[in-house]
Enzyme design. Structure first.
Site, PDB file in Angstrom:
ATOM      1  N   ARG A  61       0.821  -1.216   0.000  1.00 46.40           N
ATOM      2  CA  ARG A  61       0.000   0.000   0.000  1.00 46.40           C
ATOM      3  C   ARG A  61       0.849   1.258   0.000  1.00 46.40           C
ATOM      4  O   ARG A  61       0.392   2.329  -0.407  1.00 46.40           O
ATOM      5  CB  ARG A  61      -0.987  -0.033   1.176  1.00 46.40           C
ATOM      6  CG  ARG A  61      -2.044  -1.128   1.000  1.00 46.40           C
ATOM      7  CD  ARG A  61      -3.070  -1.104   2.116  1.00 46.40           C
ATOM      8  NE  ARG A  61      -2.532  -1.497   3.405  1.00 46.40           N
ATOM      9  CZ  ARG A  61      -2.496  -2.754   3.864  1.00 46.40           C
ATOM     10  NH1 ARG A  61      -2.965  -3.747   3.142  1.00 46.40           N
ATOM     11  NH2 ARG A  61      -2.008  -3.022   5.049  1.00 46.40           N
ATOM     12  N   GLU A  98       5.306  -9.856  14.873  1.00 46.32           N
ATOM     13  CA  GLU A  98       4.761 -10.386  16.120  1.00 46.32           C
ATOM     14  C   GLU A  98       5.023 -11.901  16.192  1.00 46.32           C
ATOM     15  O   GLU A  98       5.439 -12.421  17.218  1.00 46.32           O
ATOM     16  CB  GLU A  98       3.261 -10.087  16.174  1.00 46.32           C
ATOM     17  CG  GLU A  98       2.672 -10.278  17.548  1.00 46.32           C
ATOM     18  CD  GLU A  98       1.191  -9.967  17.570  1.00 46.32           C
ATOM     19  OE1 GLU A  98       0.667  -9.485  16.555  1.00 46.32           O
ATOM     20  OE2 GLU A  98       0.568 -10.257  18.605  1.00 46.32           O
TER      21      GLU A  98
HETATM   22  P1  AMP Z   1       4.277  -2.134  11.752  1.00 47.99           P
HETATM   23  O1  AMP Z   1       5.510  -2.760  11.166  1.00 47.99           O
HETATM   24  O2  AMP Z   1       3.803  -2.807  13.010  1.00 47.99           O
HETATM   25  O3  AMP Z   1       4.409  -0.627  11.915  1.00 47.99           O
HETATM   26  O4  AMP Z   1       3.105  -2.402  10.708  1.00 47.99           O
HETATM   27  C1  AMP Z   1       2.979  -1.592   9.596  1.00 47.99           C
HETATM   28  C2  AMP Z   1       2.510  -2.348   8.389  1.00 47.99           C
HETATM   29  O5  AMP Z   1       1.459  -3.295   8.686  1.00 47.99           O
HETATM   30  C3  AMP Z   1       1.965  -1.366   7.383  1.00 47.99           C
HETATM   31  O6  AMP Z   1       2.544  -1.670   6.128  1.00 47.99           O
HETATM   32  C4  AMP Z   1       0.474  -1.559   7.410  1.00 47.99           C
HETATM   33  O7  AMP Z   1      -0.021  -1.640   6.096  1.00 47.99           O
HETATM   34  C5  AMP Z   1       0.205  -2.863   8.159  1.00 47.99           C
HETATM   35  N1  AMP Z   1      -0.703  -2.721   9.321  1.00 47.99           N
HETATM   36  C6  AMP Z   1      -0.364  -2.888  10.630  1.00 47.99           C
HETATM   37  N2  AMP Z   1      -1.407  -2.714  11.451  1.00 47.99           N
HETATM   38  C7  AMP Z   1      -2.467  -2.405  10.654  1.00 47.99           C
HETATM   39  C8  AMP Z   1      -3.845  -2.076  10.908  1.00 47.99           C
HETATM   40  N3  AMP Z   1      -4.369  -2.025  12.161  1.00 47.99           N
HETATM   41  N4  AMP Z   1      -4.639  -1.793   9.850  1.00 47.99           N
HETATM   42  C9  AMP Z   1      -4.126  -1.820   8.588  1.00 47.99           C
HETATM   43  N5  AMP Z   1      -2.849  -2.121   8.282  1.00 47.99           N
HETATM   44  C10 AMP Z   1      -2.015  -2.417   9.297  1.00 47.99           C
END
Ligand code: AMP
Length: 178
Positions: A61, A98
């Site tokens: 995205r 995770e």
């Molecule tokens: P992080 O590495 O935990 O910051 O996760 C970021 C990535 O996971 C991004 O590329 C988001 O597209 C996706 N992502 C994580 N949590 C969500 C959420 N609650 N809703 C939509 N996309 C998420």
């Protein structure tokens, strides 16, 4: 269109892709022409103010918003890809999720040495994905000091982690919780 108007265009899907996750869905934002244009314009203003020389977007995205910002500013777009997609020798980084690990890859030839790169993704949660992308772009020779997101989930601490790593962080909107 204000940031509050844009927030109304995000669809929230409970328990996707796993129970307990509130999925913040940007497809309803990009499905609204004026909303997509306004979000792109706001991100592009920040990238221009940061002196961007290239825009890097994270698959998938981050490609949608990053490529739109790059085209608006007439700047190169560098895709930060999932593994096995690029047809050239890559630089790769593994990072923790995770459960388990994931990998991001970039074509080092796409990043001129010292180029001021602005990182774009749709959403920052824990910041693990964005931090890995920044490390990768830096190891390719890019100078990354600004990151841009449509959505921040501040309770998950990602923006704070990026700031601690010396990065400016800007998001168009924030949602409480996870
Ligand atoms: P992080 O590495 O935990 O910051 O996760 C970021 C990535 O996971 C991004 O590329 C988001 O597209 C996706 N992502 C994580 N949590 C969500 C959420 N609650 N809703 C939509 N996309 C998420």
């Amino acid at each position: 269109m204000t940031a509050d108007d844009l927030k109304l265009l995000i669809r929230t899907i409970p328990d996707f892709p796993k129970p307990g996750i509130l999925f913040r869905d940007v497809t309803t934002l990009i499905g609204d022409g004026p909303g997509f244009a306004a979000a792109t314009a706001l991100l592009a203003d920040r990238a221009r103010d940061a002196g961007a020389e290239l825009i890097a977007g994270i698959e998938a995205r981050g490609f949608i918003f990053g490529a739109a910002v790059a085209a608006r500013l007439g700047l190169p777009f560098v895709p930060v890809r999932k593994p096995g997609k690029l047809p050239v020798p890559v630089l790769a980084i593994d990072y923790a999720l995770e459960y388990g690990t994931d990998t991001l890859e970039v074509d080092p030839g796409a990043v001129p040495q010292g180029a001021r790169a602005v990182l774009v993704d749709d959403l920052i949660a824990t910041g693990g994905t964005a931090l890995a992308a920044v490390e990768l772009l830096r190891s390719a020779g890019g100078s990354v000091s600004q990151s841009l997101f449509v959505i921040d989930l501040p309770d998950l601490g990602g923006a704070a982690r990026l700031r601690a790593a010396g990065l400016a962080v800007h998001a168009l909107m924030a949602f409480e919780g996870h």
